[in-house]
Write a protein that holds these residues in place. Structure first.
Motif, PDB file in Angstrom:
ATOM      1  N   PRO A  20       8.651  23.151  33.298  1.00 44.21           N
ATOM      2  CA  PRO A  20       8.896  23.404  34.896  1.00 44.21           C
ATOM      3  C   PRO A  20      10.262  24.320  35.083  1.00 44.21           C
ATOM      4  O   PRO A  20      11.280  23.943  34.340  1.00 44.21           O
ATOM      5  N   VAL A  21      10.150  25.386  35.717  1.00 47.24           N
ATOM      6  CA  VAL A  21      11.424  26.172  35.803  1.00 47.24           C
ATOM      7  C   VAL A  21      11.603  26.606  37.356  1.00 47.24           C
ATOM      8  O   VAL A  21      10.516  26.689  38.066  1.00 47.24           O
ATOM      9  N   PRO A  22      12.545  26.735  37.773  1.00 48.26           N
ATOM     10  CA  PRO A  22      12.928  26.980  39.087  1.00 48.26           C
ATOM     11  C   PRO A  22      12.674  28.577  39.264  1.00 48.26           C
ATOM     12  O   PRO A  22      13.176  29.533  38.563  1.00 48.26           O
ATOM     13  N   PHE A  23      12.035  28.868  40.380  1.00 47.03           N
ATOM     14  CA  PHE A  23      11.445  30.171  40.860  1.00 47.03           C
ATOM     15  C   PHE A  23      11.556  30.327  42.223  1.00 47.03           C
ATOM     16  O   PHE A  23      10.713  29.917  43.167  1.00 47.03           O
ATOM     17  N   TYR A  24      12.514  31.099  42.845  1.00 48.44           N
ATOM     18  CA  TYR A  24      12.443  31.214  44.355  1.00 48.44           C
ATOM     19  C   TYR A  24      12.688  30.185  44.962  1.00 48.44           C
ATOM     20  O   TYR A  24      11.568  29.850  46.096  1.00 48.44           O
ATOM     21  N   GLU A  25      13.476  29.152  44.799  1.00 53.14           N
ATOM     22  CA  GLU A  25      13.384  27.896  45.665  1.00 53.14           C
ATOM     23  C   GLU A  25      11.953  26.990  45.161  1.00 53.14           C
ATOM     24  O   GLU A  25      11.763  26.026  45.960  1.00 53.14           O
ATOM     25  N   ASP A  26      11.174  27.463  44.598  1.00 48.99           N
ATOM     26  CA  ASP A  26       9.946  26.817  44.222  1.00 48.99           C
ATOM     27  C   ASP A  26      10.246  26.173  42.691  1.00 48.99           C
ATOM     28  O   ASP A  26      11.011  26.579  41.795  1.00 48.99           O
ATOM     29  N   THR A  27       9.206  25.622  42.152  1.00 49.16           N
ATOM     30  CA  THR A  27       9.040  25.377  40.726  1.00 49.16           C
ATOM     31  C   THR A  27       7.567  25.853  40.276  1.00 49.16           C
ATOM     32  O   THR A  27       6.746  25.760  40.718  1.00 49.16           O
ATOM     33  N   VAL A  28       7.708  26.823  39.001  1.00 49.44           N
ATOM     34  CA  VAL A  28       6.537  27.065  38.298  1.00 49.44           C
ATOM     35  C   VAL A  28       6.509  26.560  37.041  1.00 49.44           C
ATOM     36  O   VAL A  28       7.358  26.387  36.446  1.00 49.44           O
ATOM     37  N   VAL A  29       5.355  26.109  36.570  1.00 46.08           N
ATOM     38  CA  VAL A  29       5.179  25.278  35.368  1.00 46.08           C
ATOM     39  C   VAL A  29       4.754  26.538  34.429  1.00 46.08           C
ATOM     40  O   VAL A  29       3.759  27.303  34.368  1.00 46.08           O
ATOM     41  N   LEU A  30       5.457  26.645  33.289  1.00 44.38           N
ATOM     42  CA  LEU A  30       5.319  27.401  32.352  1.00 44.38           C
ATOM     43  C   LEU A  30       4.623  26.725  31.231  1.00 44.38           C
ATOM     44  O   LEU A  30       4.763  25.400  30.864  1.00 44.38           O
ATOM     45  N   VAL A  31       3.707  27.376  30.556  1.00 39.42           N
ATOM     46  CA  VAL A  31       2.937  26.775  29.393  1.00 39.42           C
ATOM     47  C   VAL A  31       3.406  27.540  28.150  1.00 39.42           C
ATOM     48  O   VAL A  31       3.142  28.882  27.959  1.00 39.42           O
ATOM     49  N   GLY A  32       3.929  26.733  27.194  1.00 34.02           N
ATOM     50  CA  GLY A  32       4.446  27.361  25.804  1.00 34.02           C
ATOM     51  C   GLY A  32       3.247  27.333  24.993  1.00 34.02           C
ATOM     52  O   GLY A  32       2.671  26.365  24.572  1.00 34.02           O
ATOM     53  N   GLN A  33       2.956  28.475  24.286  1.00 36.74           N
ATOM     54  CA  GLN A  33       2.002  28.559  23.350  1.00 36.74           C
ATOM     55  C   GLN A  33       2.226  29.676  22.467  1.00 36.74           C
ATOM     56  O   GLN A  33       2.551  30.851  22.912  1.00 36.74           O
ATOM     57  N   GLY A  34       2.382  29.362  21.182  1.00 34.69           N
ATOM     58  CA  GLY A  34       2.907  30.443  20.204  1.00 34.69           C
ATOM     59  C   GLY A  34       4.342  30.921  20.465  1.00 34.69           C
ATOM     60  O   GLY A  34       4.510  32.202  20.278  1.00 34.69           O
ATOM     61  N   ASN A  35       5.088  30.125  20.947  1.00 29.28           N
ATOM     62  CA  ASN A  35       6.313  30.468  21.127  1.00 29.28           C
ATOM     63  C   ASN A  35       6.754  31.485  22.469  1.00 29.28           C
ATOM     64  O   ASN A  35       7.564  32.458  22.304  1.00 29.28           O
ATOM     65  N   LYS A  36       5.464  31.765  23.289  1.00 25.35           N
ATOM     66  CA  LYS A  36       5.550  32.729  24.250  1.00 25.35           C
ATOM     67  C   LYS A  36       5.419  31.836  25.397  1.00 25.35           C
ATOM     68  O   LYS A  36       4.405  30.999  25.631  1.00 25.35           O
TER      69      LYS A  36
END
Length: 127
Positions: free
Chosen positions: A7-23
């Motif tokens: 989870p990362v903050p994004f404009y007062e919200d949280t977006v969940v990033l999915v890591g795959q292949g270091n991307k």
């Protein structure tokens, strides 16, 4: 190997990033539904406009089952957000979308006229 969720903050919200292949990738359905947009319409747009960069990543869902997620590379999220009509999102999110799109305008203008664009206080995302 199971994809890494972050989870990362994004404009007062949280977006969940999915890591795959270091991307870093972004699962699009939660973003679309949280904005009050129609998932099927946005999936069609994603399939048409981001065909070469979208991926399906399988992850464990809240119910404990493996589910495929349509994901975009994090670097493509701004292009998708820029394509959204503020009049189609939830009323409480309109100002945020407009603000984000205006920031995109400024960044593109600075890049084209000054050769670079920056925003104070930004951090990079690493996997």
């Amino acid at each position: 190997m199971q994809p890494q969720l972050m989870p990362v903050p994004f404009y007062e919200d949280t977006v969940v990033l999915v890591g795959q292949g270091n991307k870093p990738y972004v699962a699009m359905k939660p973003i679309v539904t949280n904005m009050g947009l129609d998932w099927h319409s946005q999936l069609t747009k994603i399939n048409e406009r981001f065909q070469t960069t979208k991926v399906e990543i399988t992850s464990v869902a809240e119910d404990g089952k493996l589910r495929p997620m349509t994901c975009l590379p994090l670097r493509k999220l701004p292009a998708w957000l820029y394509s959204i009509s503020p009049n189609k999102v939830k009323t409480e999110l309109r100002d945020k979308i407009i603000r984000y799109q205006e920031e995109c305008d400024d960044a593109l203008w600075d890049y084209r006229t000054k050769g670079c664009a920056s925003r104070p206080g930004t951090t990079s995302v690493e996997f």
